[in-house]
Write an enzyme that holds these catalytic residues in place. Structure first.
Site, mmCIF file in Angstrom:
data_model
loop_
_atom_site.group_PDB
_atom_site.id
_atom_site.type_symbol
_atom_site.label_atom_id
_atom_site.label_comp_id
_atom_site.label_asym_id
_atom_site.label_seq_id
_atom_site.Cartn_x
_atom_site.Cartn_y
_atom_site.Cartn_z
ATOM 1 N N ASP A 8 -73.637 -50.296 68.045
ATOM 2 C CA ASP A 8 -72.818 -51.050 66.970
ATOM 3 C C ASP A 8 -72.727 -52.362 67.867
ATOM 4 O O ASP A 8 -72.924 -52.591 68.926
ATOM 5 C CB ASP A 8 -71.652 -50.626 66.310
ATOM 6 C CG ASP A 8 -70.444 -50.511 67.186
ATOM 7 O OD1 ASP A 8 -70.518 -50.819 68.541
ATOM 8 O OD2 ASP A 8 -69.628 -49.824 66.824
ATOM 9 N N HIS A 9 -71.772 -53.274 67.055
ATOM 10 C CA HIS A 9 -71.558 -54.726 67.685
ATOM 11 C C HIS A 9 -70.954 -54.682 69.159
ATOM 12 O O HIS A 9 -71.012 -55.180 69.997
ATOM 13 C CB HIS A 9 -70.632 -55.446 66.762
ATOM 14 C CG HIS A 9 -69.401 -54.880 66.567
ATOM 15 N ND1 HIS A 9 -69.498 -54.029 65.326
ATOM 16 C CD2 HIS A 9 -68.228 -54.914 66.694
ATOM 17 C CE1 HIS A 9 -68.247 -53.800 65.321
ATOM 18 N NE2 HIS A 9 -67.473 -54.257 65.872
ATOM 19 N N SER A 72 -65.676 -46.404 70.562
ATOM 20 C CA SER A 72 -65.340 -45.195 71.310
ATOM 21 C C SER A 72 -66.388 -44.355 71.445
ATOM 22 O O SER A 72 -66.124 -43.195 72.176
ATOM 23 C CB SER A 72 -64.468 -44.648 70.397
ATOM 24 O OG SER A 72 -65.138 -44.123 69.218
ATOM 25 N N GLU A 76 -70.335 -42.799 66.410
ATOM 26 C CA GLU A 76 -71.871 -42.682 66.698
ATOM 27 C C GLU A 76 -72.433 -41.290 66.896
ATOM 28 O O GLU A 76 -73.445 -40.890 66.646
ATOM 29 C CB GLU A 76 -72.112 -43.609 67.808
ATOM 30 C CG GLU A 76 -71.687 -45.081 67.700
ATOM 31 C CD GLU A 76 -70.398 -45.739 67.547
ATOM 32 O OE1 GLU A 76 -70.377 -46.651 66.912
ATOM 33 O OE2 GLU A 76 -69.559 -44.855 68.025
ATOM 34 N N HIS A 103 -75.812 -26.798 79.453
ATOM 35 C CA HIS A 103 -75.107 -25.842 78.652
ATOM 36 C C HIS A 103 -75.771 -26.030 77.277
ATOM 37 O O HIS A 103 -75.698 -24.966 76.380
ATOM 38 C CB HIS A 103 -73.909 -25.756 78.723
ATOM 39 C CG HIS A 103 -73.291 -25.129 80.141
ATOM 40 N ND1 HIS A 103 -71.973 -24.716 80.289
ATOM 41 C CD2 HIS A 103 -73.969 -24.858 81.332
ATOM 42 C CE1 HIS A 103 -71.689 -24.306 81.560
ATOM 43 N NE2 HIS A 103 -73.104 -24.501 82.218
ATOM 44 N N ASN A 104 -75.735 -27.271 76.744
ATOM 45 C CA ASN A 104 -76.092 -27.269 75.251
ATOM 46 C C ASN A 104 -77.228 -27.783 74.894
ATOM 47 O O ASN A 104 -77.532 -28.082 73.828
ATOM 48 C CB ASN A 104 -74.973 -28.409 74.745
ATOM 49 C CG ASN A 104 -73.604 -27.745 75.006
ATOM 50 O OD1 ASN A 104 -72.847 -28.535 75.855
ATOM 51 N ND2 ASN A 104 -73.051 -26.714 74.431
ATOM 52 N N ARG A 138 -77.370 -16.979 77.317
ATOM 53 C CA ARG A 138 -76.208 -17.270 76.668
ATOM 54 C C ARG A 138 -76.332 -18.558 75.945
ATOM 55 O O ARG A 138 -75.917 -18.692 74.794
ATOM 56 C CB ARG A 138 -74.911 -17.025 77.277
ATOM 57 C CG ARG A 138 -74.581 -17.919 78.393
ATOM 58 C CD ARG A 138 -73.681 -17.656 79.423
ATOM 59 N NE ARG A 138 -73.593 -18.677 80.699
ATOM 60 C CZ ARG A 138 -72.494 -19.200 80.769
ATOM 61 N NH1 ARG A 138 -71.478 -19.213 80.308
ATOM 62 N NH2 ARG A 138 -72.656 -20.098 81.816
ATOM 63 N N ARG A 142 -76.558 -19.257 71.716
ATOM 64 C CA ARG A 142 -75.627 -19.979 71.243
ATOM 65 C C ARG A 142 -76.238 -21.166 70.381
ATOM 66 O O ARG A 142 -75.932 -21.555 69.189
ATOM 67 C CB ARG A 142 -74.549 -20.403 72.030
ATOM 68 C CG ARG A 142 -73.601 -19.435 72.561
ATOM 69 C CD ARG A 142 -72.904 -19.978 73.672
ATOM 70 N NE ARG A 142 -72.125 -18.663 74.181
ATOM 71 C CZ ARG A 142 -71.639 -18.584 75.300
ATOM 72 N NH1 ARG A 142 -71.810 -19.526 76.318
ATOM 73 N NH2 ARG A 142 -70.957 -17.527 75.719
#
Length: 164
Positions: A8-9, A72, A76, A103-104, A138, A142
């Protein structure tokens, strides 16, 4: 690797630095905007388009990741996570950048441009891009559960309250 970015800006100047950095690192960068500063711009479409670019490329067998950022990084990240198949992680340290991939198997990261220096953000991004998914059973299990919920609204045998 193809890298889809959006901001964003609040992150516009950083996005220009990031495009140069990633291009110089040998990556193909697709910038989903914005193209010019507008203090009243709305980030959701930019971030959703970047996430859609990642999912389309991944479905086509193109190695791709995404980076979204704003003041922040929270909004987004939320916008990117609205796209089916996206696992966007908010990154604020080297550990979160590395673990998002390990992990993700995160395919998009979000960074708060007002929360970090450009140098810090680039270190997190480079670590995220370089880190492979561990493939541990694992984590695979998940991620599959998240994908199942995303497509069916349930995770079989896991006690999801589908009555809600």
């Amino acid at each position: 690797m193809r890298i889809h970015i959006a901001t964003d800006h609040a992150g516009l100047e950083f996005s220009r630095t990031l495009v140069d950095h990633l291009t110089n690192g040998g990556h193909e960068v697709v910038d989903h905007g914005p193209a010019e500063y507008d203090a009243l711009d709305d980030y959701p479409a930019f971030c959703i388009n970047a996430a859609l670019g990642v999912t389309r490329d991944q479905a086509a067998g193109v190695h791709a990741l995404g980076i979204v950022f704003g003041g922040s990084g929270n909004g987004e990240q939320i916008a990117a996570n609205k796209v089916r198949g996206i696992r966007a992680a908010l990154v604020w340290s080297m550990d979160t950048a590395i673990l998002a991939r390990q992990h993700n198997d995160a395919n998009v990261i979000s960074i708060g441009a007002r929360q970090h220096t450009v140098e810090e953000a680039i270190r997190y991004i480079d670590a995220f891009i370089a880190e492979p998914f561990s493939g541990d059973e694992r984590h695979v299990r998940r991620i599959a559960q998240l994908a199942e919920y995303e497509t069916t609204g349930d995770i079989a045998g896991k006690g999801v309250d589908v009555s809600a």
